[in-house]
Motif scaffolding. Structure first.
Motif, short mmCIF file in Angstrom:
data_model
loop_
_atom_site.label_atom_id
_atom_site.label_comp_id
_atom_site.label_asym_id
_atom_site.label_seq_id
_atom_site.Cartn_x
_atom_site.Cartn_y
_atom_site.Cartn_z
N SER A 36 0.83 -1.21 0.00
CA SER A 36 0.00 0.00 0.00
C SER A 36 0.86 1.26 0.00
O SER A 36 0.47 2.29 -0.54
N GLY A 37 2.06 1.15 0.59
CA GLY A 37 2.96 2.31 0.61
C GLY A 37 3.33 2.73 -0.81
O GLY A 37 3.58 3.91 -1.06
N TYR A 40 1.18 5.53 -2.00
CA TYR A 40 1.57 6.86 -1.48
C TYR A 40 2.83 7.33 -2.21
O TYR A 40 2.98 8.50 -2.53
N ARG A 41 3.72 6.36 -2.45
CA ARG A 41 4.95 6.71 -3.20
C ARG A 41 4.59 7.11 -4.63
O ARG A 41 5.20 8.01 -5.21
N VAL A 100 7.57 11.35 0.84
CA VAL A 100 6.34 10.55 0.91
C VAL A 100 5.55 10.72 2.22
O VAL A 100 4.32 10.68 2.21
N SER A 101 6.24 10.96 3.34
CA SER A 101 5.51 11.11 4.61
C SER A 101 4.61 12.34 4.58
O SER A 101 3.51 12.31 5.15
N ALA A 104 1.64 11.37 2.48
CA ALA A 104 0.77 10.40 3.17
C ALA A 104 -0.01 11.05 4.30
O ALA A 104 -0.96 10.45 4.82
N ARG A 110 -5.10 10.33 1.34
CA ARG A 110 -5.42 9.07 2.04
C ARG A 110 -6.78 8.53 1.57
O ARG A 110 -6.95 7.34 1.37
N GLY A 130 1.15 -2.25 5.11
CA GLY A 130 1.09 -0.80 5.20
C GLY A 130 1.17 -0.30 6.63
O GLY A 130 1.86 -0.90 7.47
N ARG A 131 0.43 0.79 6.89
CA ARG A 131 0.44 1.37 8.24
C ARG A 131 -0.94 1.33 8.88
O ARG A 131 -1.08 1.37 10.08
N ASP A 132 -1.97 1.34 8.01
CA ASP A 132 -3.34 1.48 8.54
C ASP A 132 -4.27 0.44 7.92
O ASP A 132 -5.47 0.67 7.83
N ARG A 181 10.75 9.48 9.76
CA ARG A 181 9.53 8.97 9.14
C ARG A 181 8.62 8.31 10.16
O ARG A 181 7.40 8.49 10.13
N ASP A 185 4.90 9.41 10.66
CA ASP A 185 3.83 8.43 10.42
C ASP A 185 2.97 8.21 11.65
O ASP A 185 1.78 7.97 11.55
N ARG A 188 0.88 11.86 12.71
CA ARG A 188 -0.05 12.60 11.84
C ARG A 188 -1.49 12.40 12.34
O ARG A 188 -1.80 11.39 12.97
O1 DC Z 1 5.93 1.22 3.43
P1 DC Z 1 6.60 2.39 2.68
O2 DC Z 1 7.91 2.81 3.25
O3 DC Z 1 6.67 2.14 1.21
O4 DC Z 1 5.57 3.61 2.90
C1 DC Z 1 5.76 4.83 2.28
C2 DC Z 1 5.09 5.94 3.09
O5 DC Z 1 3.68 5.82 3.00
C3 DC Z 1 5.44 5.99 4.56
O6 DC Z 1 5.77 7.31 4.94
C4 DC Z 1 4.19 5.60 5.27
C5 DC Z 1 3.10 5.82 4.29
N1 DC Z 1 2.08 4.80 4.32
C6 DC Z 1 0.92 5.09 5.00
O7 DC Z 1 0.80 6.16 5.56
N2 DC Z 1 -0.08 4.18 5.04
C7 DC Z 1 0.06 2.99 4.44
N3 DC Z 1 -0.95 2.12 4.51
C8 DC Z 1 1.25 2.66 3.79
C9 DC Z 1 2.26 3.59 3.76
#
Ligand code: DC
Length: 446
Positions: A36-37, A40-41, A100-101, A104, A110, A130-132, A181, A185, A188
């Motif tokens: 998923s990142g 955002y990238r 990217v942060s 994102a 988002r 991912g993160r979320d 980062r 992350d 935010r």
């Molecule tokens: O996993 P990554 O390093 O490729 O993620 C890139 C950026 O995207 C990182 O700053 C966090 C953000 N991200 C996010 O906020 N939510 C996600 N589901 C995946 C990545």
């Protein structure tokens, strides 16, 4: 039948989630890996290509909304093009990585990414990292994981990856960039990095990919095992709770507050104060509106065969209160891991004078091992309605207040081992005391 699984794998940068998610996708039939990142990238890359200031949402969003994204599956992974160009490896470039942060953190970005991630569900099973993912994108999936590792180890992994690609960043620079980062992350406002409720946390420090993948696959298999709470018969449960609910409404005009705080899915502990026989029916009858819950009761109550059969049908776990009952603990932990709800009274026995008592040591252990968040509950008035000393049920008002969830993150923040167990018990009683205070001050309304 090939069941569809959405496997959510969250965690900070370089925690090992990409490699593990790829590996999991390979080992399952009809499962596709989604980074998923990379979306955002992708947005970041597009902005850099278009000369847009990545810190300015007002400039980013119009360009984003005009862009055309196409997704396809290649080698069991999702890839995409933006306006006909596949960014591919350019997504890993330093300028993208550094910006990217900020991208994102833009709520509009988002929304765009989350919507596209959800649409991928039509492709079949997904191993999405991912993160979320577990907290926002697919909060209802039972397969939630959170991978973590200490910052130094994560920085070393990232440094080795970069060196293999011929980049010359120093280890210290990589660590600092990673920490920057992490900080952005997790702080935010929209969908910060956090452990989703019900997520299974794996610390990957010092563990290889194979080992972590195995832990994760075992956990998926465990979740798919026939559930331990088969013993709970929903018809009996609902009839019993409905009956108690009617009695409590008539006799005690009981009121329920904060029901929304009980998560609908995933393992959860409902922890209440205890001053009366009526506390279990109060908690059961009120939480029934959200989900069924297993209670624990003295094993002596199960001696009567009729009573024993009834208690088992409504999912009650027999507990030997004189010994530290390992079997009951194991059953409760298994239920929580299977995604069930378990109600507990941290004080152990009913309070003799209606005041809150200190927690019993076992509660912290159970919470730690059950990998589940906790809903603190304050039952008001049950002591007056039926205390240890009063000879039966009285027409006194009763209220039940479900408090804000104590998340796994908060629990894990208390550390590990015995010291943490008592802190967990104390935290739960503190939250119950706060609910009591707020309720008595008239601050709880819905
Ligand atoms: O996993 P990554 O390093 O490729 O993620 C890139 C950026 O995207 C990182 O700053 C966090 C953000 N991200 C996010 O906020 N939510 C996600 N589901 C995946 C990545």
């Amino acid at each position: 039948m090939n069941r569809q699984r959405i496997i959510a794998i969250d965690g900070p940068a370089a925690s090992g989630k990409s490699t593990v998610a790829r590996e999991v996708a390979k080992r399952m039939s009809n499962c596709i890996y989604v980074d998923s990142g990379s979306l955002y990238r992708g947005v970041t890359w597009k902005m850099i290509q278009s000369g847009v200031n990545t810190k300015n949402p007002l400039l980013v969003l119009p360009v984003l909304l005009k862009s055309k994204w196409k997704f396809e599956v290649r080698d069991r992974a999702v890839v995409f093009s933006i306006d006909g160009v596949e960014p591919g490896e350019a997504l890993r470039d330093k300028d993208v990585r550094e910006a990217v942060s900020d991208i994102a953190a833009i709520p509009g970005v988002r929304i765009f990414v989350v919507r596209n991630l959800r649409k991928l569900k039509k492709l079949g099973s997904l191993a999405m990292e991912g993160r979320d993912i577990g907290s926002v994108v697919f909060p209802k999936t039972p397969y939630k994981f959170y991978l973590d590792a200490n910052p130094e180890e994560r920085a070393n992994r990232r440094h080795a990856e970069l060196a293999a690609k011929g980049e010359t960043e120093k280890a210290q620079e990589v660590l600092e960039s990673l920490q920057r980062r992490d900080q952005k992350d997790s702080s935010r406002k929209t969908a910060p990095l956090k452990i989703a409720d019900g997520a299974y946390v794996i610390d990957t420090s010092g563990h290889g990919i194979e080992e972590v993948t195995r832990i994760l696959m075992d956990r998926i298999a465990e979740l798919e095992k026939p559930r331990t709470d088969k013993m709970l018969n929903p018809v009996w449960y609902h009839i019993t709770c409905k009956f108690f609910g009617i009695c409590l409404s008539v006799v005690n005009r009981y009121k329920i507050y904060g029901l929304k705080n009980i998560p609908e899915t995933g393992g959860v502990i409902i922890a209440s104060n205890h001053a009366s026989y009526i506390d279990p029916p109060v908690v059961g009858a009120s939480s029934r509106k959200k989900r069924m819950t297993h209670f624990m009761a003295r094993d002596t109550l199960f001696r009567n065969p009729l009573m024993g059969a009834f208690l088992r049908r409504v999912g009650v776990i027999p507990l030997d209160r004189d010994k530290g009952d390992i079997k009951a603990m194991k059953t409760a932990i298994q239920l929580l891991k299977d995604g069930a709800s378990v109600a507990l009274f941290p004080e152990g026995t009913r309070s003799v004078d209606g005041t809150l008592q200190p927690p019993k040591p076992g509660i912290g252990f159970l919470v730690a091992k059950g990998h589940a968040p906790v809903v603190p509950v304050y039952v008001h008035g049950s002591y007056e309605a039926w205390s240890k000393h009063s000879g039966g049920l009285k027409f006194k008002p009763v209220a039940v207040v479900f408090g804000k969830l104590i998340t796994r993150e908060e629990i894990l923040g208390l550390g590990e081992g015995r010291a943490a167990y008592s802190l967990i018990g104390e935290l739960i009683m503190k939250r119950i005391a706060e609910l009591k205070e707020n309720f008595e001050k008239g601050l709880i309304h819905e």
